[in-house]
Scaffold this motif. Structure first.
Motif, PDB file in Angstrom:
ATOM      1  N   GLN A  13      -7.274 -20.850  75.792  1.00 40.45           N
ATOM      2  CA  GLN A  13      -6.323 -20.209  76.708  1.00 40.45           C
ATOM      3  C   GLN A  13      -4.884 -20.519  76.303  1.00 40.45           C
ATOM      4  O   GLN A  13      -4.019 -19.636  76.362  1.00 40.45           O
ATOM      5  N   GLN A  14      -4.632 -21.752  75.877  1.00 42.58           N
ATOM      6  CA  GLN A  14      -3.305 -22.134  75.383  1.00 42.58           C
ATOM      7  C   GLN A  14      -2.917 -21.268  74.198  1.00 42.58           C
ATOM      8  O   GLN A  14      -1.792 -20.779  74.110  1.00 42.58           O
ATOM      9  N   LEU A  15      -3.857 -21.095  73.281  1.00 42.28           N
ATOM     10  CA  LEU A  15      -3.611 -20.298  72.081  1.00 42.28           C
ATOM     11  C   LEU A  15      -3.318 -18.852  72.450  1.00 42.28           C
ATOM     12  O   LEU A  15      -2.376 -18.254  71.934  1.00 42.28           O
ATOM     13  N   GLU A  16      -4.095 -18.306  73.353  1.00 38.66           N
ATOM     14  CA  GLU A  16      -3.885 -16.927  73.778  1.00 38.66           C
ATOM     15  C   GLU A  16      -2.489 -16.743  74.372  1.00 38.66           C
ATOM     16  O   GLU A  16      -1.788 -15.781  74.042  1.00 38.66           O
ATOM     17  N   GLN A  17      -2.072 -17.673  75.211  1.00 37.22           N
ATOM     18  CA  GLN A  17      -0.743 -17.574  75.831  1.00 37.22           C
ATOM     19  C   GLN A  17       0.362 -17.739  74.790  1.00 37.22           C
ATOM     20  O   GLN A  17       1.351 -17.009  74.806  1.00 37.22           O
ATOM     21  N   ALA A  18       0.180 -18.676  73.888  1.00 37.42           N
ATOM     22  CA  ALA A  18       1.188 -18.909  72.848  1.00 37.42           C
ATOM     23  C   ALA A  18       1.327 -17.697  71.934  1.00 37.42           C
ATOM     24  O   ALA A  18       2.436 -17.340  71.519  1.00 37.42           O
ATOM     25  N   VAL A  19       0.215 -17.047  71.629  1.00 35.35           N
ATOM     26  CA  VAL A  19       0.247 -15.850  70.789  1.00 35.35           C
ATOM     27  C   VAL A  19       1.032 -14.743  71.492  1.00 35.35           C
ATOM     28  O   VAL A  19       1.882 -14.082  70.879  1.00 35.35           O
ATOM     29  N   LYS A  20       0.771 -14.551  72.766  1.00 33.60           N
ATOM     30  CA  LYS A  20       1.509 -13.541  73.519  1.00 33.60           C
ATOM     31  C   LYS A  20       2.998 -13.868  73.549  1.00 33.60           C
ATOM     32  O   LYS A  20       3.842 -12.985  73.371  1.00 33.60           O
ATOM     33  N   ASN A  25       2.926 -13.192  66.585  1.00 33.04           N
ATOM     34  CA  ASN A  25       3.265 -13.704  65.255  1.00 33.04           C
ATOM     35  C   ASN A  25       2.297 -14.846  64.939  1.00 33.04           C
ATOM     36  O   ASN A  25       2.527 -15.993  65.320  1.00 33.04           O
ATOM     37  N   PHE A  26       1.233 -14.519  64.235  1.00 32.20           N
ATOM     38  CA  PHE A  26       0.186 -15.497  63.965  1.00 32.20           C
ATOM     39  C   PHE A  26       0.602 -16.565  62.950  1.00 32.20           C
ATOM     40  O   PHE A  26      -0.120 -17.527  62.737  1.00 32.20           O
ATOM     41  N   LEU A  27       1.764 -16.390  62.327  1.00 30.85           N
ATOM     42  CA  LEU A  27       2.253 -17.384  61.378  1.00 30.85           C
ATOM     43  C   LEU A  27       3.241 -18.359  62.032  1.00 30.85           C
ATOM     44  O   LEU A  27       3.744 -19.259  61.360  1.00 30.85           O
ATOM     45  N   ASP A  28       3.489 -18.189  63.303  1.00 36.44           N
ATOM     46  CA  ASP A  28       4.364 -19.097  64.045  1.00 36.44           C
ATOM     47  C   ASP A  28       3.773 -20.504  63.958  1.00 36.44           C
ATOM     48  O   ASP A  28       2.571 -20.690  64.159  1.00 36.44           O
ATOM     49  N   PRO A  29       4.592 -21.503  63.637  1.00 33.63           N
ATOM     50  CA  PRO A  29       4.067 -22.872  63.478  1.00 33.63           C
ATOM     51  C   PRO A  29       3.304 -23.389  64.700  1.00 33.63           C
ATOM     52  O   PRO A  29       2.314 -24.110  64.551  1.00 33.63           O
ATOM     53  N   GLU A  30       3.733 -23.023  65.896  1.00 34.47           N
ATOM     54  CA  GLU A  30       3.027 -23.466  67.098  1.00 34.47           C
ATOM     55  C   GLU A  30       1.624 -22.849  67.157  1.00 34.47           C
ATOM     56  O   GLU A  30       0.650 -23.527  67.504  1.00 34.47           O
ATOM     57  N   ILE A  31       1.518 -21.582  66.783  1.00 31.79           N
ATOM     58  CA  ILE A  31       0.220 -20.890  66.776  1.00 31.79           C
ATOM     59  C   ILE A  31      -0.714 -21.564  65.780  1.00 31.79           C
ATOM     60  O   ILE A  31      -1.883 -21.819  66.073  1.00 31.79           O
ATOM     61  N   VAL A  32      -0.197 -21.853  64.599  1.00 31.46           N
ATOM     62  CA  VAL A  32      -1.007 -22.504  63.562  1.00 31.46           C
ATOM     63  C   VAL A  32      -1.489 -23.870  64.048  1.00 31.46           C
ATOM     64  O   VAL A  32      -2.661 -24.220  63.885  1.00 31.46           O
TER      65      VAL A  32
END
Length: 53
Positions: A13-20, A25-32
């Protein structure tokens, strides 16, 4: 095992929210970082299941 599954769900869920929030941007350091954490939890969960008789 239920604790690991809960952690996986929470991080997913954290990942889903961060992606939105990053505009998908799937290359965003936080997403990675979150994605790598989720991968480690999934591997740990799979390893636990493999050790059960």
């Amino acid at each position: 095992m239920e604790i690991t599954q809960k952690m996986i769900d929470d991080v997913r869920q954290q990942l889903e929210q961060a992606v939105k929030n990053s505009g998908y941007n799937f290359l965003d350091p936080e997403i990675v970082k979150i994605s790598q954490h989720l991968d480690k939890l999934i591997v740990a969960h799979m390893t636990q299941d493999a050790k059960r008789p």
